[in-house]
Structure formats: C-alpha cells, structure tokens
Write a protein that holds these residues in place. Structure first.
Motif, PDB file in Angstrom:
ATOM      1  N   MET A   1       0.720  -1.151  -0.148  1.00 35.70           N
ATOM      2  CA  MET A   1      -0.102   0.082   0.079  1.00 35.70           C
ATOM      3  C   MET A   1       0.961   1.298  -0.074  1.00 35.70           C
ATOM      4  SD  MET A   1      -3.033   0.842   2.481  1.00 35.70           S
ATOM      5  CE  MET A   1      -2.531   2.306   3.713  1.00 35.70           C
ATOM      6  N   ASP A   2       0.832   1.969  -0.983  1.00 38.89           N
ATOM      7  CA  ASP A   2       1.522   3.186  -1.223  1.00 38.89           C
ATOM      8  C   ASP A   2       0.916   4.273  -0.666  1.00 38.89           C
ATOM      9  OD1 ASP A   2       3.781   1.639  -2.433  1.00 38.89           O
ATOM     10  OD2 ASP A   2       3.036   2.355  -4.460  1.00 38.89           O
ATOM     11  N   LEU A   3       1.530   5.562  -0.642  1.00 40.62           N
ATOM     12  CA  LEU A   3       0.982   6.699   0.018  1.00 40.62           C
ATOM     13  C   LEU A   3      -0.167   7.003  -0.898  1.00 40.62           C
ATOM     14  CD1 LEU A   3       4.341   8.684   0.670  1.00 40.62           C
ATOM     15  CD2 LEU A   3       2.676   8.014   2.235  1.00 40.62           C
ATOM     16  N   THR A   4      -1.066   7.641  -0.267  1.00 45.80           N
ATOM     17  CA  THR A   4      -2.399   8.006  -1.054  1.00 45.80           C
ATOM     18  C   THR A   4      -2.149   9.536  -1.619  1.00 45.80           C
ATOM     19  OG1 THR A   4      -3.570   9.170   0.841  1.00 45.80           O
ATOM     20  CG2 THR A   4      -4.053   6.829   0.228  1.00 45.80           C
ATOM     21  N   ASP A   5      -2.774  10.022  -2.492  1.00 43.64           N
ATOM     22  CA  ASP A   5      -2.523  11.583  -2.988  1.00 43.64           C
ATOM     23  C   ASP A   5      -2.619  12.604  -1.862  1.00 43.64           C
ATOM     24  OD1 ASP A   5      -2.148  10.601  -5.637  1.00 43.64           O
ATOM     25  OD2 ASP A   5      -4.103  10.713  -6.269  1.00 43.64           O
ATOM     26  N   GLU A   6      -3.826  12.227  -0.963  1.00 43.30           N
ATOM     27  CA  GLU A   6      -3.777  13.154  -0.115  1.00 43.30           C
ATOM     28  C   GLU A   6      -2.738  13.190   0.909  1.00 43.30           C
ATOM     29  OE1 GLU A   6      -6.248  10.655  -0.488  1.00 43.30           O
ATOM     30  OE2 GLU A   6      -7.493  12.006  -1.752  1.00 43.30           O
ATOM     31  N   GLN A   7      -2.226  11.805   1.264  1.00 44.92           N
ATOM     32  CA  GLN A   7      -1.108  11.598   2.225  1.00 44.92           C
ATOM     33  C   GLN A   7       0.299  12.496   1.326  1.00 44.92           C
ATOM     34  OE1 GLN A   7      -1.107   7.486   2.833  1.00 44.92           O
ATOM     35  NE2 GLN A   7      -1.691   7.890   4.663  1.00 44.92           N
ATOM     36  N   TRP A   8       0.226  12.345   0.211  1.00 46.35           N
ATOM     37  CA  TRP A   8       1.525  12.804  -0.397  1.00 46.35           C
ATOM     38  C   TRP A   8       1.434  14.496  -0.652  1.00 46.35           C
ATOM     39  CZ3 TRP A   8       6.147  12.607  -1.260  1.00 46.35           C
ATOM     40  CH2 TRP A   8       6.815  13.105  -2.361  1.00 46.35           C
ATOM     41  N   THR A   9       0.193  15.085  -0.416  1.00 49.89           N
ATOM     42  CA  THR A   9       0.108  16.549  -0.620  1.00 49.89           C
ATOM     43  C   THR A   9       0.495  17.022   0.576  1.00 49.89           C
ATOM     44  OG1 THR A   9      -2.106  16.425  -0.122  1.00 49.89           O
ATOM     45  CG2 THR A   9      -1.724  16.557  -2.494  1.00 49.89           C
ATOM     46  N   ILE A  10       0.302  16.120   1.868  1.00 53.23           N
ATOM     47  CA  ILE A  10       0.969  16.701   3.168  1.00 53.23           C
ATOM     48  C   ILE A  10       2.273  16.554   3.265  1.00 53.23           C
ATOM     49  CG2 ILE A  10       0.744  16.225   5.549  1.00 53.23           C
ATOM     50  CD1 ILE A  10      -2.207  15.073   5.066  1.00 53.23           C
ATOM     51  N   LEU A  11       2.871  15.550   2.540  1.00 53.32           N
ATOM     52  CA  LEU A  11       4.443  15.388   2.716  1.00 53.32           C
ATOM     53  C   LEU A  11       5.156  15.846   1.797  1.00 53.32           C
ATOM     54  CD1 LEU A  11       4.235  11.350   3.687  1.00 53.32           C
ATOM     55  CD2 LEU A  11       4.374  13.205   5.078  1.00 53.32           C
ATOM     56  N   LYS A  12       4.665  16.214   0.766  1.00 55.01           N
ATOM     57  CA  LYS A  12       5.755  16.793  -0.335  1.00 55.01           C
ATOM     58  C   LYS A  12       6.249  18.076  -0.108  1.00 55.01           C
ATOM     59  CE  LYS A  12       5.700  17.813  -5.393  1.00 55.01           C
ATOM     60  NZ  LYS A  12       4.799  18.061  -6.548  1.00 55.01           N
ATOM     61  N   PRO A  13       5.763  19.045   0.670  1.00 53.11           N
ATOM     62  CA  PRO A  13       6.202  20.181   1.106  1.00 53.11           C
ATOM     63  C   PRO A  13       7.325  19.901   2.263  1.00 53.11           C
ATOM     64  CG  PRO A  13       3.992  20.370   1.310  1.00 53.11           C
ATOM     65  CD  PRO A  13       4.138  19.106   0.916  1.00 53.11           C
ATOM     66  N   LEU A  14       7.367  18.836   2.997  1.00 50.91           N
ATOM     67  CA  LEU A  14       8.342  18.364   4.003  1.00 50.91           C
ATOM     68  C   LEU A  14       9.841  17.936   3.246  1.00 50.91           C
ATOM     69  CD1 LEU A  14       5.921  16.649   6.412  1.00 50.91           C
ATOM     70  CD2 LEU A  14       6.494  19.002   6.324  1.00 50.91           C
ATOM     71  N   ILE A  15       9.682  17.539   2.418  1.00 50.21           N
ATOM     72  CA  ILE A  15      10.679  16.966   1.434  1.00 50.21           C
ATOM     73  C   ILE A  15      11.548  18.053   0.795  1.00 50.21           C
ATOM     74  CG2 ILE A  15      11.784  15.080   0.251  1.00 50.21           C
ATOM     75  CD1 ILE A  15       9.279  13.685   1.114  1.00 50.21           C
ATOM     76  N   PRO A  16      12.930  18.186   1.205  1.00 45.41           N
ATOM     77  CA  PRO A  16      13.349  19.194   0.159  1.00 45.41           C
ATOM     78  C   PRO A  16      13.636  18.626  -1.216  1.00 45.41           C
ATOM     79  CG  PRO A  16      15.153  18.106   1.656  1.00 45.41           C
ATOM     80  CD  PRO A  16      13.487  17.713   1.944  1.00 45.41           C
ATOM     81  N   LYS A  17      13.781  19.660  -2.075  1.00 48.58           N
ATOM     82  CA  LYS A  17      14.007  19.518  -3.608  1.00 48.58           C
ATOM     83  C   LYS A  17      15.567  18.765  -3.759  1.00 48.58           C
ATOM     84  CE  LYS A  17      10.511  21.860  -4.821  1.00 48.58           C
ATOM     85  NZ  LYS A  17       9.372  20.951  -4.868  1.00 48.58           N
ATOM     86  N   PRO A  18      15.600  17.527  -4.724  1.00 50.04           N
ATOM     87  CA  PRO A  18      16.848  17.090  -4.838  1.00 50.04           C
ATOM     88  C   PRO A  18      18.007  17.988  -5.274  1.00 50.04           C
ATOM     89  CG  PRO A  18      15.180  15.896  -5.850  1.00 50.04           C
ATOM     90  CD  PRO A  18      14.407  17.271  -5.485  1.00 50.04           C
ATOM     91  N   TYR A  19      19.056  17.649  -4.537  1.00 55.07           N
ATOM     92  CA  TYR A  19      20.279  18.620  -4.758  1.00 55.07           C
ATOM     93  C   TYR A  19      20.782  18.388  -6.270  1.00 55.07           C
ATOM     94  CZ  TYR A  19      25.224  19.728  -4.653  1.00 55.07           C
ATOM     95  OH  TYR A  19      26.307  20.261  -4.994  1.00 55.07           O
ATOM     96  N   ARG A  20      21.107  19.308  -7.230  1.00 55.42           N
ATOM     97  CA  ARG A  20      21.708  19.347  -8.501  1.00 55.42           C
ATOM     98  C   ARG A  20      22.875  19.994  -8.658  1.00 55.42           C
ATOM     99  NH1 ARG A  20      21.155  15.587 -12.128  1.00 55.42           N
ATOM    100  NH2 ARG A  20      21.187  17.073 -13.897  1.00 55.42           N
ATOM    101  N   ARG A  21      24.044  19.164  -9.009  1.00 56.06           N
ATOM    102  CA  ARG A  21      25.227  19.656  -9.074  1.00 56.06           C
ATOM    103  C   ARG A  21      25.300  20.936  -9.850  1.00 56.06           C
ATOM    104  NH1 ARG A  21      29.998  15.318  -9.152  1.00 56.06           N
ATOM    105  NH2 ARG A  21      30.739  17.022 -10.547  1.00 56.06           N
ATOM    106  N   SER A  22      25.803  22.125  -9.673  1.00 52.48           N
ATOM    107  CA  SER A  22      26.022  23.247 -10.585  1.00 52.48           C
ATOM    108  C   SER A  22      26.639  22.767 -12.064  1.00 52.48           C
ATOM    109  CB  SER A  22      26.832  24.388 -10.006  1.00 52.48           C
ATOM    110  OG  SER A  22      28.155  23.722  -9.830  1.00 52.48           O
ATOM    111  N   ASP A  23      27.545  21.857 -12.010  1.00 53.44           N
ATOM    112  CA  ASP A  23      28.154  21.507 -13.489  1.00 53.44           C
ATOM    113  C   ASP A  23      27.344  20.472 -14.310  1.00 53.44           C
ATOM    114  OD1 ASP A  23      28.481  19.027 -12.024  1.00 53.44           O
ATOM    115  OD2 ASP A  23      30.833  19.131 -12.335  1.00 53.44           O
ATOM    116  N   GLY A  24      25.871  20.028 -13.697  1.00 52.85           N
ATOM    117  CA  GLY A  24      25.159  19.194 -14.432  1.00 52.85           C
ATOM    118  C   GLY A  24      25.621  17.620 -14.306  1.00 52.85           C
ATOM    119  N   ARG A  25      26.511  17.471 -13.913  1.00 53.44           N
ATOM    120  CA  ARG A  25      27.103  16.025 -13.640  1.00 53.44           C
ATOM    121  C   ARG A  25      26.220  15.290 -12.991  1.00 53.44           C
ATOM    122  NH1 ARG A  25      33.471  16.281 -13.299  1.00 53.44           N
ATOM    123  NH2 ARG A  25      33.051  14.053 -13.647  1.00 53.44           N
TER     124      ARG A  25
END
Length: 153
Positions: A1-25
């Motif tokens: 059983m995976d997260l429901t859409d309602e649960q995901w809308t609650i949790l999404k703001p709590l998780i930081p955006k993935p880090y991307r290297r400035s050189d794109g590697r």
C-alpha cells in the motif's frame, strides 16, 4: 500500500528538492514519492533492504536517501505528519497497543540497556523493534499521540 494522493500532498512540502550539481554532472535523482514509498514498504514489512520489490527504485537508493533524511531531520518531520494525519482520521489509538519486552536482555547491575551480543541479534526483528522505541524521534512523537481512552481526541 503506497501513499495516497492526500498523504502525498501533506508530505511533499516537507521533503527538500533534490540537490543538483552546478556542473550538471551525476545521475538525476529518482522520484521522491517512489523512494518514500519504498522506504515505507521496508519499514512496514520489516524485510531486508535488498528484498525491496522492483516497482520501487533500487534498495541502495532508498536506503541512502533514508539515511540522509534521518541525518537532516526530514524523516522526523515526515513521521510527525503521518502520525498527525493518522490521528486526525481516527486510525491511531495507542490505548490498544502494547510493547512486548520478552526479548530484552536483562543485565544484573546494569543501569543502561546494552545491545545483545551475537550476530543474530543485530539483524533480528526484536532488535529493529527496540531501535524504533529507543529512537529520539519516537520518544518525541509518542507523547503527542497518546490517548487516555479508546476514543481518539
């Protein structure tokens, strides 16, 4: 059983955006929701990381992200939000829960609980259960969810 859409809308703001290297590697990060679902599957089933089903990202990715989130405090925020959501929906009632302590090793004269010796103890489900209840996150979340009666308030 995976997260429901309602649960995901609650949790999404709590998780930081993935880090991307400035050189794109480097590899692009896996979808955060599928990684979180993989972590929750492991925690719910108690299975070893390498038994994670193929519908989730690799177990190495899920484990590494779980460790990172624990270190940075993201996991604590996620657990608090899930516990709050569960309590608000009436699905959390700790008055009907218990902890089985029959597997805890008693040591005469020892004031501090120590990890049982032996290779089997490290990978056993009792050890994992004890880790959850000894976790600093759990000790802060449980007082917020305790109920004096069988009704959730």
């Amino acid at each position: 059983m995976d997260l429901t859409d309602e649960q995901w809308t609650i949790l999404k703001p709590l998780i930081p955006k993935p880090y991307r290297r400035s050189d794109g590697r480097g590899r692009p990060w896996q979808d955060v929701r599928s990684v979180l679902n993989g972590i929750l599957w492991i925690l719910r089933t108690g299975a070893p990381w390498h038994d994670l089903p193929d519908r989730y990202p690799s177990y190495q990715t899920c484990h590494r992200r779980f460790q990172h989130w624990v270190r940075t405090g993201v996991w604590e925020r996620v657990l608090r939000a899930l516990a709050k959501d569960l309590k608000e929906r009436g699905g959390l009632d700790l008055s009907e829960c218990f902890i089985d302590g029959t597997f805890v090793v008693a040591k005469k004269g020892g004031a501090v609980w120590e990890r049982p010796s032996g290779a089997r103890a490290r990978n056993s489900w009792p050890w994992q259960t004890v880790l959850v209840f000894l976790s600093p996150v759990t000790s802060r979340v449980l007082p917020l969810t305790r109920s004096g009666s069988s009704t959730v308030t």
